[in-house]
Design a protein around this motif. Structure first.
Motif, short mmCIF file in Angstrom:
data_model
loop_
_atom_site.label_atom_id
_atom_site.label_comp_id
_atom_site.label_asym_id
_atom_site.label_seq_id
_atom_site.Cartn_x
_atom_site.Cartn_y
_atom_site.Cartn_z
N LEU A 1 -4.47 -4.09 32.81
CA LEU A 1 -3.20 -5.13 32.12
C LEU A 1 -2.79 -5.99 33.14
CD1 LEU A 1 -2.02 -5.13 29.25
CD2 LEU A 1 -0.18 -3.97 30.17
N THR A 2 -2.36 -7.03 32.92
CA THR A 2 -1.73 -8.07 33.95
C THR A 2 -0.50 -8.54 33.45
OG1 THR A 2 -2.79 -10.12 32.78
CG2 THR A 2 -4.17 -8.78 34.49
N LEU A 3 0.25 -9.04 34.28
CA LEU A 3 1.43 -9.64 33.89
C LEU A 3 1.42 -11.07 32.91
CD1 LEU A 3 3.41 -9.65 37.34
CD2 LEU A 3 4.04 -8.40 35.29
N TYR A 4 0.00 -11.73 32.99
CA TYR A 4 -0.19 -12.46 31.78
C TYR A 4 -0.28 -11.94 30.68
CZ TYR A 4 -0.98 -16.26 35.64
OH TYR A 4 -0.81 -17.00 36.50
N ASP A 5 -1.31 -10.85 30.81
CA ASP A 5 -1.22 -10.24 29.45
C ASP A 5 -0.17 -9.97 28.76
OD1 ASP A 5 -4.04 -10.24 29.58
OD2 ASP A 5 -3.95 -8.23 30.70
N LYS A 6 1.20 -9.33 29.49
CA LYS A 6 2.42 -9.01 29.15
C LYS A 6 3.08 -9.89 28.60
CE LYS A 6 5.59 -6.57 30.99
NZ LYS A 6 6.55 -6.13 32.04
N GLU A 7 2.87 -11.27 28.47
CA GLU A 7 3.43 -12.40 27.84
C GLU A 7 3.24 -12.04 26.29
OE1 GLU A 7 1.83 -15.94 29.60
OE2 GLU A 7 2.79 -15.55 31.29
N SER A 8 2.33 -11.56 25.96
CA SER A 8 1.97 -11.41 24.34
C SER A 8 2.34 -10.04 24.00
CB SER A 8 0.67 -11.54 24.12
OG SER A 8 -0.40 -10.87 24.96
N ILE A 9 2.88 -9.03 25.01
CA ILE A 9 3.51 -7.80 24.38
C ILE A 9 5.08 -8.03 24.42
CG2 ILE A 9 3.74 -5.44 25.09
CD1 ILE A 9 0.89 -5.88 26.38
N ASP A 10 5.56 -7.66 23.07
CA ASP A 10 7.01 -8.07 23.26
C ASP A 10 8.05 -6.85 23.77
OD1 ASP A 10 7.06 -10.40 21.65
OD2 ASP A 10 6.28 -9.33 19.63
N HIS A 11 7.31 -5.80 23.72
CA HIS A 11 8.13 -4.51 24.13
C HIS A 11 6.97 -3.62 24.92
CE1 HIS A 11 11.67 -5.17 21.72
NE2 HIS A 11 10.70 -5.81 20.65
N PHE A 12 7.39 -3.38 26.27
CA PHE A 12 6.34 -2.57 26.88
C PHE A 12 7.14 -1.28 27.50
CE2 PHE A 12 4.60 -1.80 31.36
CZ PHE A 12 3.44 -1.22 30.97
N GLU A 13 6.73 -0.03 26.85
CA GLU A 13 7.62 1.10 27.21
C GLU A 13 6.80 2.09 27.97
OE1 GLU A 13 10.70 1.13 26.02
OE2 GLU A 13 10.45 -0.83 24.96
N THR A 14 7.60 2.27 29.02
CA THR A 14 6.71 3.55 29.85
C THR A 14 7.93 4.59 30.32
OG1 THR A 14 7.40 2.06 31.99
CG2 THR A 14 5.43 1.94 30.98
N LEU A 15 7.42 5.58 30.84
CA LEU A 15 8.25 6.75 31.07
C LEU A 15 8.45 6.83 32.73
CD1 LEU A 15 7.13 9.49 28.50
CD2 LEU A 15 9.25 8.08 28.26
N GLY A 16 9.49 7.46 32.99
CA GLY A 16 9.75 7.81 34.46
C GLY A 16 9.09 9.19 35.02
N THR A 17 9.05 9.25 36.16
CA THR A 17 8.22 10.70 36.51
C THR A 17 9.19 11.81 36.32
OG1 THR A 17 9.15 9.93 38.80
CG2 THR A 17 6.97 9.51 38.26
N ASP A 18 10.35 11.45 35.95
CA ASP A 18 11.28 12.70 35.67
C ASP A 18 10.99 13.43 34.35
OD1 ASP A 18 12.27 10.11 34.50
OD2 ASP A 18 14.21 11.02 33.92
N VAL A 19 10.17 12.82 33.50
CA VAL A 19 9.81 13.10 31.95
C VAL A 19 8.71 14.42 32.32
CG1 VAL A 19 8.95 13.06 29.87
CG2 VAL A 19 10.41 11.34 31.02
N PRO A 20 8.62 15.42 32.14
CA PRO A 20 7.42 16.30 32.53
C PRO A 20 5.97 16.03 31.74
CG PRO A 20 9.58 17.78 32.05
CD PRO A 20 9.74 16.31 31.62
N ARG A 21 5.04 16.21 32.29
CA ARG A 21 3.58 15.85 31.68
C ARG A 21 3.66 16.48 30.38
NH1 ARG A 21 2.67 15.79 37.19
NH2 ARG A 21 1.22 14.60 37.83
N PRO A 22 3.99 17.50 29.96
CA PRO A 22 3.80 17.92 28.69
C PRO A 22 4.47 17.49 27.48
CG PRO A 22 3.70 19.76 29.95
CD PRO A 22 4.12 18.87 30.85
#
Length: 551
Positions: free
Chosen positions: A329-350
């Motif tokens: 995924l590139t920053l150009y691709d992100k232009e067509s994604i209105d909301h990009f949601e990720t999690l920090g490393t503080d959230v346990p894997r499970p």
């Protein structure tokens, strides 16, 4: 070095550590602690080594500035300070734009692409001023530390040693894929990122959806969801006939409800996460292998089609670290994604997948909203090591592995498979149980599959779970495929004389978005037709992108 000098050096180093940790991520003051917690897998020695190596590399990066502060030549010190100022300003600028980790390889590639187009920066005048002020304050602190705290001076030639932390940071991130260059102080990471750009030589290409392409009729579905799981082998699901009951909820749902349509065990488009996610996103098929080099970087994404159809687009990625891009995924691709949601490393894997489920369920269940949503969910799933992928409260099968990274041998095959089955039970069965209970399926169509499967000691000669370059084991490209919606069995019937593939998700989605059949057919057959029954299973090898067939 006497005791007084040693204590003064330690004090200075501590001040520098506090300074750089505090500005590493302005939105997350506990950044370093979360990173260490993420990398330390206290199940065995390997996790201890990974965590210790990250900590050492970060401390080594901070030590670079100790050398700079102590350089004997005041002119060289000022010159170094000016370079640090530039790097800090760049990093702060990216952070103030909302990217929590600051400057990364993605921003570097974009800047290389946009050389000569500096005019767009004028739109960020206030942000640039804030970044410059922030960088100036930090270099003032460094200047103060040299003048008032650290009086030790080094010979000028010692300045050459600052290359070592940069090279070490670059190498350790290159070898350990969970390490991110953007997780280090700006003065070290930006030169290392430049080295990474030179190594990969991958400029970004803007994907273009032709202006003449538009839906011919209005889409009727309010929410369309792609759920792309991680490392889930279709043949290990009891709903698909596996003898151990790894998916009891799904089996019961399939018997009692019309809201699930099970297309069984299908082939994944590739045997590695990056390629599979990319090809699903752009509608690539194994049949395109002769022109894969050109089409994989130019085909428009499903997000572009969805936006043109009037949908609000979302990407929920449970795998990648906060604000990081992955799977090509590139920053150009992100232009067509209105909301990009990720999690920090503080959230346990499970907890990652359910955390994301609660987030996108709010979007779907908002009764006050009339917007249409196209959502792609990239799950953490059953990612190796399996022992860390699920809560041990969900242990259904025993015996299991004692350590996270062990057991990849025939002697422990039973423990390895049981551990994997527990992850399947948790990340597939329990997850989809929560999904069905949380989502209004009367207004939603959800496609569920996995990026690839797993090789769990199926061949004596192949111990790698996936991404094998030549000796690909069948289960590597064997994944599940479900559709969830109201009356799914009627709307998406599974015909016994047909077979199906996850590559049909793309054209089926285009049809749901309201595009003409001429556009849809360019990407292959939809689930309405499927394929003639065949034992041939096509996939693209991730290492070489060559087309392969299982007979």
């Amino acid at each position: 070095m006497n005791l007084k000098t040693l204590s003064n050096t330690l004090l200075t180093f501590l001040l520098l550590l506090i300074l750089f940790v505090s500005i590493q991520s302005l939105s997350n003051p506990t950044f370093l602690w979360n990173e260490l917690h993420y990398h330390f897998e206290l199940f065995d020695l390997r996790g201890l080594v990974k965590g210790s190596l990250f900590l050492f590399s970060y401390l080594l990066a901070v030590a670079t500035f100790l050398l700079i502060i102590g350089i004997d030549s005041f002119v060289l010190f000022l010159l170094s300070l000016f370079i640090i100022f530039i790097f800090l300003a760049i990093d702060f600028f990216v952070q103030f734009l909302g990217v929590s980790h600051g400057f990364s390889i993605d921003e570097f590639r974009l800047s290389m692409n946009e050389l000569g187009h500096y005019d767009f920066l004028f739109a960020y005048g206030d942000t640039i001023i804030k970044a410059l002020i922030g960088a100036f304050i930090v270099v003032l602190v460094l200047f103060f530390i040299r003048k008032r705290v650290y009086r030790t001076r080094f010979s000028n030639w010692v300045l050459g040693f600052i290359l070592l932390p940069i090279l070490f940071t670059f190498l350790v991130c290159y070898k350990v894929d969970t390490y991110k260059l953007s997780s280090y102080p700006a003065g070290v990471k930006i030169p290392a990122i430049a080295l990474e750009y030179i190594r990969t030589k991958k400029p970004m290409i803007r994907r273009v959806l032709d202006k003449s392409i538009a839906p011919t009729h209005k889409a009727k579905i309010k929410n369309i969801i792609w759920i792309i799981d991680e490392s889930v082998t279709g043949s290990y699901l009891s709903i698909n006939g596996y003898p151990k009951d790894s998916t009891p909820f799904l089996k019961q749902l399939d018997k009692e409800s019309n809201n699930i349509s099970n297309f069984g065990i299908v082939n994944s488009i590739s045997n590695c996460s990056g390629e599979s996610n990319l090809f699903l996103r752009i509608g690539m098929t194994p049949r395109d292998s002769k022109k894969v080099a050109s089409t994989m970087s130019s085909l428009p994404t499903i997000f572009q089609y969805a936006k043109r159809a009037g949908y609000t687009t979302w990407l929920f990625d449970s795998q990648t670290q906060k604000d990081h891009l992955q799977n090509y995924l590139t920053l150009y691709d992100k232009e067509s994604i209105d909301h990009f949601e990720t999690l920090g490393t503080d959230v346990p894997r499970p907890n990652k997948d359910l955390t994301m489920l609660h987030q996108y369920a709010k979007v779907i269940n908002d009764k006050n909203s009339t917007q249409k949503n196209f959502i792609v969910v990239v799950k953490y799933g059953s990612h190796f090591p399996y022992l860390t992928a699920y809560s041990h409260n969900h242990t259904r099968f025993r015996p299991v592995l004692d350590v996270a990274y062990g057991g990849m041998n025939l002697e422990h095959k039973e423990e390895l498979i049981n551990t994997y089955l527990n992850s399947i039970y948790s990340s597939v069965d329990l997850y989809l149980k929560s999904f069905v209970k949380s989502i209004d399926l009367s207004e939603t169509i959800a496609f569920y599959t996995s990026d690839h499967g797993q090789n769990i000691l199926e061949s004596k000669n192949v111990t790698r779970t996936h991404c094998n370059s030549e000796n690909v084991v069948k289960n590597e490209v064997s994944v599940p495929f479900f559709v969830f919606t109201k009356d799914a069995k009627k709307r998406f019937p599974v015909q016994k004389n047909r077979y199906y593939s996850q590559i049909q998700i793309f054209p089926t989605t285009l049809e749901l978005l309201g595009y003409d059949q001429k556009i849809v057919k360019k990407y292959g057959r939809t689930l309405a037709t499927g394929f003639s029954k065949s034992s041939n299973r096509h996939y693209l090898l991730s290492s070489s992108l060559d087309e392969k067939i299982y007979q």
